[in-house]
Motif scaffolding. Sequence first.
Motif, PDB file in Angstrom:
ATOM      1  N   GLU A  19      53.143   9.368 -47.200  1.00  0.00           N
ATOM      2  CA  GLU A  19      54.283  10.249 -46.957  1.00  0.00           C
ATOM      3  C   GLU A  19      54.881   9.794 -45.628  1.00  0.00           C
ATOM      4  O   GLU A  19      54.221   9.869 -44.599  1.00  0.00           O
ATOM      5  N   GLU A 221      44.062  13.461 -46.058  1.00  0.00           N
ATOM      6  CA  GLU A 221      45.360  13.059 -45.533  1.00  0.00           C
ATOM      7  C   GLU A 221      45.229  12.844 -44.034  1.00  0.00           C
ATOM      8  O   GLU A 221      44.794  13.748 -43.313  1.00  0.00           O
ATOM      9  N   LYS A 272      42.534  21.227 -46.185  1.00  0.00           N
ATOM     10  CA  LYS A 272      43.846  20.954 -46.768  1.00  0.00           C
ATOM     11  C   LYS A 272      44.617  22.242 -47.035  1.00  0.00           C
ATOM     12  O   LYS A 272      44.107  23.176 -47.644  1.00  0.00           O
TER      13      LYS A 272
HETATM   14 MG    MG Z   1      52.167  16.428 -48.329  1.00  0.00          MG
END
Ligand code: MG
Length: 489
Positions: A19, A221, A272
């Motif tokens: 991203e 992430e 998350k």
């Molecule tokens: Mg995202």
Amino acid sequence: MSSLIEGRTGKWEVVIGLETHAQIIAKSKLFSGAATAFGAEPNTQVSPIDAAFPGMLPVINRHCVEQAVKTGLGLDAEINRESVFARKNYFYPDLPAGYQISQYELPIVGRGKLTLDMPDGSTREVGITRLHLEQDAGKSLHDQHPTQTYVDLNRAGIGLMEIVSEPDLRSAEEAGIYVRKLRSILRYLGTCDGNMEEGSLRCDCNVSVRRLGEPLGTRCEIKNLNSVRFVMQAIEVEARRQIELIEAGGAVEQQTRLFDSARGETRPMRSKEHAHDYRYFPDPDLLPLVLDEAWIEALRAQLPELPDAKKARFVAEYGLRPEDTDVLVAERATAEYFERVARSNGKSRDAKAAAYWVIGDLFGALNKQGRGIEEAPITPEQLGALLDLIADGTISGRIAKDVFAEMIETGIDAAAIVEKKGLRQMSDTGAIEAAVDAALAAHPAQVAQYHANPKVLGFFVGQVMKATGGKANPALVNELLKRKLVQSS
Ligand code: MG
Ligand code: ADP
């Protein structure tokens, strides 16, 4: 190309989706008229909208919309004729409204693709999931006061494009190539300056691992990486962490993590968050964004030739190898420089030679001086004229290197340097023959070796070039030496 990681219990495949937040090149913010220039005094570029004063209404910046559509077109993506702005709610000191205006279910740009140029000249396609418009947040300054945190809202409300990739990347190397290529396309389009140091381009990396053939694993992430090197390092260490964890009998927990570049490790930041945590809903202050077909087509018609098309043309038109072409097309300024070296002043030159001079000698010199190609001390026409002197036999390739070094130092034309220093190549057979005879006479032992060891030819070429100050025409020297060595050994 195999990019599997060897674990204790076998091979693992890494799966990555990125991203990327790209700051839009625009004079003013996404929903206000405040300026966006980098490096201003804190809180000097803040409108009441950016500071979230009650009752202020956002007004969409048409130019930012244009930039997003251009970027979508540059990524071969679907442009959604209708998109919707949504509020993404969260509390953070540098987000005064308590929500960020973003896009959620209906982004402005849908599916597209990006081509990776692999080092071996092959290509690989990566899916783009979406591109949406959103506001940037402000900045908390923790280093201004021993016990207090200050907030700078200059960045609050600046327009960003979030560009999301499919989980199609398979190694840290591919992720690095992806980020560089995306940056290159954005810079060609003029929609983002790609300056990672100033934070105009930042990446969140989603990483998971699996054994070949298995379904996708649980991902983590890693937030806010601001250099290609950090993107690659973070993926590498995160993949190894996950592999070791699974091999030790554990399971990866879906998390948001931070990369600590000094320690070379990733650390958990929070578990998350999910979309429902943000209570997304359509922003009641903004109407759906409806794009006009003719307007989109007008933008498409204005697009510049992008790196992939340029690469294909350079290969077809100049006969360059794809892997040499990548460096030339990465920056528009480099591509234009190369083309003017290859063709200018009514001359069409050896394009491969032009490419190698630009990639090799010129880049080397610029690197040493810490300059970009826009600040090159010589023009492409000057470099082209140097190539002409080699092509017409005025100077040898060897001497050309010295001439080039002086051109870079002084900016003087090649022809003037050659005249001033008397560097014209000797093509006078008589003079070269004399030098050849002298070399042979001075080294009878090596002459005697020639039959058994033809490599002594190289030794004699070196001797003659030394004696003539590098000016003898190398082809003539070789020819004469061969003839005379055969005769005398
Ligand atoms: Mg995202
Ligand atoms: P979210 O909205 O929760 O961040 P998305 O579905 O939008 O989740 O995915 C975010 C990013 O994560 C995308 O770039 C996607 O390619 C990537 N991704 C999704 N699943 C995986 C996975 N199993 N491994 C690695 N990356 C993944």
